[in-house]
Motif scaffolding. Sequence first.
Motif: not given
Lengths: 193, 47
Positions: A26-27, A30-31, A34-35
Amino acid sequence: MEHQVEDSLLIKRYIDGDERALAALIGRHNQRISSFIYSKVNDREVTEDIFQDTFMKVIRTLKRGAYSEEGKFLPWVMRISHNLIIDYFRKNRRLPMFEGADTFNIFSVIGDEKLNIEKQIIKDQIDSDLTLLIEELPNEQKEVLLMRIYKDMSFKEISENTGVSINTALGRMRYALINLRKLIDQNNIVLTN
Amino acid sequence: MEKLYAKDHNKCKLVKAKPETVEFLLNYSKSLKITKAKGISFESNMN
């Protein structure tokens, strides 16, 4: 490339029970995810919701052992989030915004009706899942459902063929659909294309 | 120089899911158990 190898190792560790591997996955993504979601929905709260739903699906699929590792974890997650974005816009009955370009791309709102290979595979999967679910129904409900949906018979014809009244046939169809929905819910099966 | 009238030239923005969302997902994962019986998988949440 480096990430793909590491992703597959993390997935394996996660499937083997190492919860920290999920945190790492996930880490790492994530970006990007999400973006991607934000670029389509343009709303922070909706982005959070879709991100959460995406990974809940990922978690369920991995835990069910239904994920086939081909080194394409990120594209797979992106596809799930893409489908959820489409669901979101369908629910809200509005079209996504066209961003980032001055030109309007007509192909983003029209397309040919023919299913592409991926969608055809998904459709085949849905059809086979549905066939298995129908097999779970009681015989009299299954019989009516098959005649109505697959043989396209009218309820009058069904009642004549099964020797029951039209109302009974209608009732059996209704219960067949109710039971199918229950089975789908219980088994958490996603029947969308 | 050509004048640009668009207010927002690039809406691409880097965002990240909140730590609470990530935390929720990690807890969800820990609490989710999947059992298989007769080819059908059953989910149970231990929360």
